[in-house]
Design a protein around this motif. Structure first.
Motif, PDB file in Angstrom:
ATOM      1  N   ASP A 182      79.298 -30.553-107.801  1.00  0.00           N
ATOM      2  CA  ASP A 182      78.636 -30.414-106.508  1.00  0.00           C
ATOM      3  C   ASP A 182      78.093 -31.753-106.028  1.00  0.00           C
ATOM      4  OD1 ASP A 182      79.033 -27.637-106.567  1.00  0.00           O
ATOM      5  OD2 ASP A 182      77.206 -27.334-107.742  1.00  0.00           O
ATOM      6  N   ASN A 186      71.502 -28.780-108.133  1.00  0.00           N
ATOM      7  CA  ASN A 186      71.701 -27.337-108.049  1.00  0.00           C
ATOM      8  C   ASN A 186      70.726 -26.647-108.991  1.00  0.00           C
ATOM      9  OD1 ASN A 186      72.705 -24.706-108.083  1.00  0.00           O
ATOM     10  ND2 ASN A 186      74.824 -25.295-108.446  1.00  0.00           N
ATOM     11  N   GLY A 226      81.434 -29.066-104.006  1.00  0.00           N
ATOM     12  CA  GLY A 226      80.778 -27.810-104.309  1.00  0.00           C
ATOM     13  C   GLY A 226      81.199 -26.665-103.411  1.00  0.00           C
ATOM     14  N   TRP A 317      70.986 -25.510-103.503  1.00  0.00           N
ATOM     15  CA  TRP A 317      71.320 -26.934-103.604  1.00  0.00           C
ATOM     16  C   TRP A 317      70.166 -27.720-102.994  1.00  0.00           C
ATOM     17  CZ3 TRP A 317      75.381 -23.484-102.483  1.00  0.00           C
ATOM     18  CH2 TRP A 317      76.438 -23.496-103.409  1.00  0.00           C
TER      19      TRP A 317
END
Length: 319
Positions: A182, A186, A226, A317
């Motif tokens: 990503d 996260n 992501g 996120w």
């Protein structure tokens, strides 16, 4: 090089970890009162019923005929009413008949208030590295803190984190998210069932996983790593899917692959060559630093059980 467990921390040490300049994955050992979400009440029974909302897009595997006249599980992304999904969660059909997964799904407006971000994830405050009384199952004091976080001194300046997108992940075991990374940090919170996550550092991931999945990795970077859960990533018959599953081989097999690609240089160091594994049960969380490659499985708590189990999580996120 080995498959090693992510450290399991209480909240104070977990906050130190996510604020570190060079953070590593860490598990939030138990759900604090500030991490309990209204949505967790949805999963207090084995047969949850999700609240009404407009139709949602799901990931689906179902048998489809191929050119030879036989059938194979085919990946599609149908849009279905929530009533259909609730019936699916209750009936628990065999995986080779139907698998539905509400995966990386933006929340409908009617669900938003049930998934507030934990206040500690975004609030301002100095981080004090003076001790590690919050390390679960480990020794206390500065020596343990340095081993976990990397040697440093003092605190980090106050700042407010930017909370970005959040997504829900709800299905029946065994759910599966192949290897990816990503572009932001996260935080994954487990709401029901058990998830196992295997993670690889950015430097090792680029050398090993990037090669394993070939040209797809460059597409991921171009489209947002992501956010890519398209057919090329999820198709059971695709070369990328097959190669990405190497992360789930036995520990000995994974260690053998690691030894082919590890480079102990000044940029990484020995710890960065490990595959890190985290096991999350209900109420536990996982911090995945930006750029760390990871694969996720929703698995049965009882591996001998023949009945599929509800598995649910939410992630935010942030940067």
């Amino acid at each position: 090089m080995a498959v090693v467990r992510a450290p399991s921390l209480h909240l104070s040490s977990f906050l130190q970890c996510i604020s570190h300049p060079r953070p590593r994955p860490a598990v939030l050992a138990s759900c604090s009162t500030e991490t309990i979400l209204p949505a967790q009440s949805w999963f207090l029974t084995p047969q949850p019923e999700l609240p009404p909302c407009p139709p949602l897009q799901f990931e689906s595997y179902s048998p489809q005929p191929d050119s030879s006249g036989s059938s194979r599980l085919t990946f599609t992304q149908p849009t279905l009413p929530i009533e259909f999904f609730n019936a699916y969660l209750k009936l628990k059909p065999p995986a080779d008949v139907l698998s539905l997964y509400l995966a990386q799904t933006a929340l409908p407006d009617s669900w938003e208030s049930s998934f507030p971000a934990p206040s500690w994830l975004e609030r301002e405050g100095d981080v004090d590295l003076g001790g590690t009384s919050g390390v679960a199952g480990r020794g206390e004091g500065k020596e343990a803190s340095d081993d976990l976080l990397g040697s440093t001194s003092g605190g980090f300046p106050s700042s407010r984190r930017r909370i970005g997108r959040k997504s829900v992940w709800i299905g029946l075991t065994e759910t599966n998210t192949p290897l990816h990374c990503d572009p932001e940090h996260n935080f994954l919170l487990q709401l029901a069932g058990r998830k196992v996550v295997r993670l690889v550092s950015p430097s090792l991931g680029e050398r090993w996983i990037g090669r394993a999945v070939g040209g797809i990795s460059s597409q991921r970077k171009a489209r947002g790593m992501g956010q890519l859960r398209g057919e090329e990533m999820m198709d059971l018959a695709s070369p990328e899917y097959e190669k990405s599953q190497r992360i789930w081989e036995s520990e000995d097999a994974v260690e053998a692959i690691l030894s082919l690609h590890a480079e102990n240089d000044d940029r990484s160091g020995k710890q960065q060559q490990d595959v890190i594994e985290a096991v999350l049960d209900q109420g536990m969380g996982l911090f995945i630093p930006r750029g760390w490659w990871h694969a996720v499985k929703g698995v049965a708590k009882d591996p001998t059980s023949q009945e599929r189990e509800v598995n649910a999580s939410v992630n935010w996120w942030f940067s």
